[in-house]
Scaffold this motif. Structure first.
Motif, PDB file in Angstrom:
ATOM      1  N   TYR A   8     -21.062  42.821 -23.243  1.00 54.28           N
ATOM      2  CA  TYR A   8     -19.654  42.723 -23.615  1.00 54.28           C
ATOM      3  C   TYR A   8     -18.673  42.980 -22.472  1.00 54.28           C
ATOM      4  CZ  TYR A   8     -21.028  42.567 -28.501  1.00 54.28           C
ATOM      5  OH  TYR A   8     -21.574  42.204 -29.697  1.00 54.28           O
ATOM      6  N   ALA A   9     -19.131  43.496 -21.336  1.00 50.98           N
ATOM      7  CA  ALA A   9     -18.218  43.897 -20.261  1.00 50.98           C
ATOM      8  C   ALA A   9     -17.867  42.721 -19.360  1.00 50.98           C
ATOM      9  CB  ALA A   9     -18.813  45.039 -19.461  1.00 50.98           C
ATOM     10  N   VAL A  10     -17.019  41.834 -19.874  1.00 56.74           N
ATOM     11  CA  VAL A  10     -16.532  40.703 -19.094  1.00 56.74           C
ATOM     12  C   VAL A  10     -15.039  40.887 -18.861  1.00 56.74           C
ATOM     13  CG1 VAL A  10     -18.300  39.116 -19.938  1.00 56.74           C
ATOM     14  CG2 VAL A  10     -16.133  39.297 -21.143  1.00 56.74           C
ATOM     15  N   SER A  11     -14.473  40.035 -18.066  1.00 57.07           N
ATOM     16  CA  SER A  11     -13.049  40.120 -17.736  1.00 57.07           C
ATOM     17  C   SER A  11     -12.192  40.263 -18.985  1.00 57.07           C
ATOM     18  CB  SER A  11     -12.609  38.853 -17.000  1.00 57.07           C
ATOM     19  OG  SER A  11     -13.376  38.678 -15.854  1.00 57.07           O
ATOM     20  N   ASP A  12     -11.184  41.100 -18.918  1.00 60.59           N
ATOM     21  CA  ASP A  12     -10.168  41.298 -19.962  1.00 60.59           C
ATOM     22  C   ASP A  12     -10.688  41.959 -21.236  1.00 60.59           C
ATOM     23  OD1 ASP A  12      -8.335  40.002 -18.283  1.00 60.59           O
ATOM     24  OD2 ASP A  12      -8.932  38.049 -19.082  1.00 60.59           O
ATOM     25  N   ASN A  13     -11.904  42.458 -21.250  1.00 60.46           N
ATOM     26  CA  ASN A  13     -12.450  43.063 -22.462  1.00 60.46           C
ATOM     27  C   ASN A  13     -12.584  44.580 -22.321  1.00 60.46           C
ATOM     28  OD1 ASN A  13     -13.373  42.909 -25.089  1.00 60.46           O
ATOM     29  ND2 ASN A  13     -15.500  42.674 -24.482  1.00 60.46           N
ATOM     30  N   SER A  14     -11.873  45.176 -21.385  1.00 54.55           N
ATOM     31  CA  SER A  14     -12.048  46.603 -21.131  1.00 54.55           C
ATOM     32  C   SER A  14     -11.556  47.467 -22.291  1.00 54.55           C
ATOM     33  CB  SER A  14     -11.350  47.006 -19.836  1.00 54.55           C
ATOM     34  OG  SER A  14      -9.987  46.700 -19.896  1.00 54.55           O
TER      35      SER A  14
END
Length: 124
Positions: free
Chosen positions: A57-63
């Protein structure tokens, strides 16, 4: 849609609520059934599971989503470790000391979808 730091519009990504809640429920049931394990082994296995979840789940914009997942898992660990005996084992100060000894893996963005080049899929 959203804007990046430069002010350019781009497509943003966010974990769906359905998948987010399913991850929390799976973690909750796993902690419930494994709370009797020795603490060292419990935390090692939990961190292994969280690392896999963060990798997915740790992709861009998903923090925001993965940070809130981390907070929820921390609350669940507190809850289920307190239910190991007849009396309350932790208050939040003791639990923070416990987490210094047995830390929960913190999330960080693993894949930057906007810097993918030829063969370079991971940001280091």
């Amino acid at each position: 849609m959203g804007k990046c730091k430069d002010g350019i519009k781009r497509l943003k990504r966010k974990t769906s609520n359905k998948r987010y809640h399913r991850s929390i429920m799976r973690c909750k049931s796993w902690l419930k059934y494994n709370r009797t394990l020795p603490v060292k082994e419990l935390m090692r296995k939990l961190n292994r599971k969280l690392t896999g979840t963060y990798n997915y789940y740790a992709v861009s914009d998903n923090s925001k989503s993965i940070d809130s997942l981390y907070d929820e898992v921390q609350k669940l660990v507190y809850k289920w470790l307190n239910r190991r005996s007849q009396k309350k084992s932790f208050d939040w100060e003791k639990f923070e000391i416990f987490l210094e000894k047995y830390p929960i893996v913190k999330p960080r963005i693993k894949v930057n979808l906007y810097r993918l080049g030829a063969g370079a899929s991971y940001v280091r």
